[in-house]
Design an enzyme around this catalytic site. Structure first.
Site, PDB file in Angstrom:
ATOM      1  N   LYS A  83      -5.148   8.550  -9.258  1.00  0.00           N
ATOM      2  CA  LYS A  83      -4.844   7.203  -9.730  1.00  0.00           C
ATOM      3  C   LYS A  83      -5.646   6.198  -8.898  1.00  0.00           C
ATOM      4  CE  LYS A  83      -0.497   5.607 -11.623  1.00  0.00           C
ATOM      5  NZ  LYS A  83       0.905   5.370 -11.337  1.00  0.00           N
TER       6      LYS A  83
HETATM    7  C1  E4P Z   1       2.656   3.905 -13.841  1.00  0.00           C
HETATM    8  O1  E4P Z   1       1.828   4.759 -13.664  1.00  0.00           O
HETATM    9  C2  E4P Z   1       3.412   3.245 -12.779  1.00  0.00           C
HETATM   10  O2  E4P Z   1       3.815   4.220 -11.863  1.00  0.00           O
HETATM   11  C3  E4P Z   1       4.679   2.587 -13.268  1.00  0.00           C
HETATM   12  O3  E4P Z   1       4.786   2.680 -14.674  1.00  0.00           O
HETATM   13  C4  E4P Z   1       4.896   1.204 -12.748  1.00  0.00           C
HETATM   14  O4  E4P Z   1       6.100   0.709 -13.287  1.00  0.00           O
HETATM   15  P1  E4P Z   1       6.858  -0.580 -12.708  1.00  0.00           P
HETATM   16  O5  E4P Z   1       6.130  -1.795 -13.190  1.00  0.00           O
HETATM   17  O6  E4P Z   1       8.225  -0.479 -13.283  1.00  0.00           O
HETATM   18  O7  E4P Z   1       6.819  -0.451 -11.210  1.00  0.00           O
END
Ligand code: E4P
Length: 214
Positions: A83
């Site tokens: 990521k």
């Molecule tokens: C996605 O890859 C992220 O880990 C996640 O969806 C972030 O979500 P949030 O905005 O609820 O922290």
């Protein structure tokens, strides 16, 4: 549509995987911090629980550090996906990693122009953060629709992961738009499943079954 679970909690992953509907996992540093365990240990355990992609995020802010971290994370398991944040150095890192055949999930995407550049750099996945846009009164799902149109116009292979999902409607709308994947917190997976009419219907059938003469 593929469904990933958005968590680093192995109990939640175990329970969701047992349902037979989980195609992958996404984590981020905030989710891993909640587990209060070393990052590598948690990721290794998660990777053994699912066959599909498991996203693990880098923390470096320059492309060279991101690539170095990506190579270290990739050793954990074959299904690790790196990521990378959608910043200038992140785009450079995505290009370098795609040349090394290391899969990337470009995260923290909030605009269609960012998504276009991520695809051009060779991202495997793009993660538009829908809930965080809704939080600031912008319709997150509009971003998904626009990314889908642009990727379709040029046949980009980058898959769209609808991220920052907060409720069942986000998942339903992602599917209506034809997103490739939604990454969903465990609580929302449970909400997707339940309906009060199903529960009361099951109860009524059980009650009536007792009235059938034996
Ligand atoms: C996605 O890859 C992220 O880990 C996640 O969806 C972030 O979500 P949030 O905005 O609820 O922290």
């Amino acid at each position: 549509m593929k469904i990933f679970i958005d968590t680093a909690n192995v109990r939640e992953i175990q329970e969701a995987v047992a349902l037979g509907i989980i195609d992958g996992v996404t984590t981020n540093p905030s989710l891993i911090a909640k587990e209060k365990r070393p990052c590598g240990e948690v990721l290794k355990e998660i990777c053994a629980m699912v066959a599909g992609p498991v996203s693990a995020e880098v923390i470096g802010l320059d492309a060279e550090s991101m690539v170095k971290e990506a190579q270290e994370l990739s050793i954990i398991a074959e299904n690790i996906v790196i990521k990378i944040p959608l910043i200038k150095e992140g785009i450079r890192a995505v290009r370098m990693l795609s040349q090394k055949n290391i899969r990337t999930n470009v995260t923290l995407c909030f605009s269609v122009s960012q998504a276009l550049l991520a695809a051009k750099a060779g991202a495997t996945f793009i993660s538009p953060f829908i809930g965080r846009l809704d939080d600031i009164s912008q319709t997150g799902m509009d971003l998904v629709r626009d990314i889908k149109t642009i990727y379709g116009n040029y046949s980009f292979k980058t898959e769209i992961i609808v991220a920052s999902v907060r409720n069942p409607l986000h998942v339903v709308n992602a599917a209506l738009l034809g997103a490739d994947i939604a990454t969903v917190p465990f609580a929302v997976i449970e909400q997707l499943l339940t309906h009060p009419l199903t529960d009361s219907g099951v109860q009524r059938f059980l009650d009536d079954y007792k009235k059938i003469p034996k």
